[in-house]
Structure formats: C-alpha cells, structure tokens
Design an enzyme around this catalytic site. Structure first.
Site: not given
Ligand code: GLA
Length: 388
Positions: A34-35, A127, A175
């Site tokens: 979440h950065t 995830g 991602d």
């Molecule tokens: C998901 C989002 C990413 C990122 C993560 C948390 O995977 O797609 O962009 O924000 O959550 O780190």
C-alpha cells in the site's frame, strides 16, 4: 503445456493456423505494501506461475474469449466497437476487453478481432495478481500479433490504466510493473514516484519463499481498497497545508511525526503513518538484503505485517492467523500478508529444512481456527511476459 493449450484451442475455436502462445507471470510482493499509490517504494517479484494464452487474429470485427479456468462460461464474444465493462455479462473477459479498449483509445492498434484462449495456474482472487497477469498478457500478445511498438514499461502503464478506467479499481502500478518487468531470481526495487527501478538478486541461501493462500476470496472492486486510497489522499492534503510535498512517500518517519497533527483524524493519521513507515521499511529492507542481512530483512517483513494489521487494518483473522502462527515456527525468517489484503495470501521466507514443518503447523492451526484449509506454494522467481 503448449500442446495442451493448442489442443484445447482447436476444440473450442477450430484450427490452430497462425496461433501463437504467450505467457505472463503472477507476482508476489516481498515488502512495500500500500505504498505504490502513495509515491513510495515497493519490492515485488514475478513468479513462474502465471497465465497462458493462445491467440490469433480471426479476420472478423469480433473478439472471442475463452478461459479454461471458467469452462462453463463458454465463449464470450464482443465486437471491437462495443468494448464496454459489464461485470455480469463478461466476467473475467472484462480484463482483456479493458486492455484492448485502452490500446485503441487514441489510435486503432487492434483493428481486427482476436480469438483468445487463456489458462491460468495462479489461484484466482488470491492476491498474486491473476488479473494484472491477464492484463499484461493481453497487451503483450496484441503487441506481438499486431506488430505495434510498445515498451514493457508502457505495457505496464497501459494495463494499470485498464484496471483504473475500465475495471474501476484505483490500483497503483506495482502489480503490472512487477509482471511486465519480471526477471528470474530477482526482485524489483521500484520507486513508484519516478518509476526508477533496480533489480536485486534474491539469493536465499538455504531458504525458500513459501506463499500461503488463505482461500478467503476477495475481489479488489469489492474491497475497501479504494477507501484506503482516499484516506491517504485526505491525509496528504492536510499535510500539504503545512509542508510542500507531492506524496506521502517523500516523508521520513521524523518528518511525518512533526506534521501529523494537522491531519486531525485518528484513522487517517494511522493510514498515513503506515504509508510513510512502510516506505522507509522497504528502503531499509533492500539495503539489508544487499548487505546479505536476511535476518533484518525478515524482521522488517514482520513489522510490515503488524503495521498493515494495526494501522492500515487490511489483514483480518485469516491472514493474521497464518502470519502469527508462522512467526512461531522455527526457521521462519519473516512472514507477512502480501498484496491488497482483506484475504488473499501471505508470504514467508522459510529455511529449507523447516518447510515441511511450516506447512504442517500453519495448515493445522488454520484449519482448526478458520474451519477450512489454506493452500501452500513454494514458489520460484521467474521472468516477465514471453512467447512460448
Ligand atoms: C494491490 C494493487 C497494488 C498495490 C497493492 C497493495 O495489489 O493492485 O497496486 O496497491 O494492492 O500494496
């Protein structure tokens, strides 16, 4: 694998002339959660599991999509002029549709329909970015089929745009970047504010990366992901009234502590605190790894989880059970949730000789406490998208 995919393509669409086969990986994030939408650093790597596609131009103005993971949904056919998100009607096919729609947004790059069969071996909604994998795969396959120029970084940015604008999830760049730019045996240290990046070899010497899938299903669209993002944006706005910054990722812990009172909301202060501290942890974790200090790297992973649990509140009982049990198993160097949270997976670095014990202990405890089983994957770090 290639033969199996082509056989299935032949059965579904008929003929395999001009078919090409592509692969894009999934990803796991080692630290920096979440950065990415806060202008901070992330440290993900691509995996050897991912999504495969058989693709060809079909001479029509209709795209036809078929997934071996959702056979009962059959073929989804959609005209190139009618690429509009529809959750019910198109389901998983919204992802490739979104990418094609973005590719054609300003100039027509995909000027003919395609037949597109996919098969993924990433557990979906886990995830590990099965959706970003499918997006990057589509962009990469289209680039190869239609012969237009597009760098891998631009493929990542376009795929993110599809997720933001077409699917409606306000995700960051992590991602899609990790998948498009993946490199075997390396993690990617990415500064999301500038997109400067550096590969860092992951030499675990006697340890493995073990991913535990909680099997608690989540979809980002349904989650509180967008809410967390706007809480951080609100906190940033307040801080900007007293300090000239563009993102939370620019602050050190000390600078944050100095200005945090202007946020004036306890929850938003904790959200911003996580973003700032997690970014600094990521920078330190990569330094530790480069210095061969795996112990510190592991401790920072553990601290990351606690921050995601207490300050960012995106873990939940399933992920906490896995991680807290992991910490008690001998040979666990570090363990944390990975990805957006609210379900999905955890990532742990576990000494080779303790992997079996790890799976047994965490598996038993999870089943006892949660009532259904978790799945374990010992993963390898792989390359980005490719043609097979
Ligand atoms: C998901 C989002 C990413 C990122 C993560 C948390 O995977 O797609 O962009 O924000 O959550 O780190």
């Amino acid at each position: 694998m290639k033969e199996k995919l082509l056989e299935e393509f032949e059965r579904v669409f008929g003929g395999t002339d001009d078919c090409r086969v592509f692969f894009a990986p999934g990803r796991v994030n080692l630290i920096g959660e979440h950065t990415d939408y806060n202008g901070g650093h992330v440290f993900p790597c691509a995996l050897t599991i991912g999504t495969y596609a058989v693709a060809r131009k079909n001479g029509m103005d209709t795209c036809r999509f078929y997934s071996m993971n959702f056979v009962n949904q059959g073929i989804k056919a959609v005209n190139l002029d009618e690429l509009v998100y529809d959750r019910e009607e198109y389901n998983w096919a919204n992802y490739p549709m979104g990418v094609i729609s973005m590719l054609n947004e300003n100039e027509t790059r995909v000027d003919e329909g395609i037949d597109f069969l996919v098969y993924g071996n990433i557990p979906n909604a886990s995830g590990l970015s099965s959706s970003a994998s499918l997006e990057v795969l589509t962009a990469y396959a289209c680039r190869e089929l239609f012969g237009f120029e597009m760098s891998l970084v631009d493929i990542a940015l376009l795929s993110q745009k599809a997720e933001n604008k077409f699917i409606g999830v306000n995700c960051g760049i992590m991602d899609q970047f990790a998948i498009a730019m993946g490199k075997k045996d390396n993690a990617i240290f990415l500064d999301t504010a500038t997109l400067n990046y550096e590969y860092a070899p992951i030499e675990l010497k006697g340890a493995k990366i073990v991913i535990t899938c909680s099997n608690k299903k989540r979809g980002l669209g349904d989650s509180k992901y967008n809410e967390r993002r706007s809480e951080c944006e609100d906190a940033l706005k307040s801080i900007q009234s007293v300090k000239k910054i563009d993102s939370l990722g620019e602050l050190t812990e000390a600078e944050f502590e100095e200005v945090k009172n202007v946020i004036g909301d306890e929850t938003k202060t904790r959200r911003a605190k996580h973003a700032v501290y997690e970014n600094m942890r990521t920078v330190r974790a990569v330094e530790a790894l480069k210095a061969g200090d795996l112990k510190t790297f592991g401790e920072l992973m553990n601290a990351s989880h606690l921050s995601l649990q207490k300050d960012y509140e995106v873990t939940g009982i399933e992920l906490d059970t896995i991680v807290e049990t992991s910490w008690k198993v001998p040979g666990v160097i570090g363990a944390r949730m990975t990805g957006a949270g609210f379900g999905g997976c955890t990532v742990a670095i576990v000494r080779d000789e303790n992997v079996d014990e790890y799976i047994k202990t965490v598996g038993d405890e999870y089943l006892k406490k949660i009532g259904y089983a978790a799945d374990f994957y010992t993963v390898e770090i792989g390359d980005g998208p490719m043609e097979l």
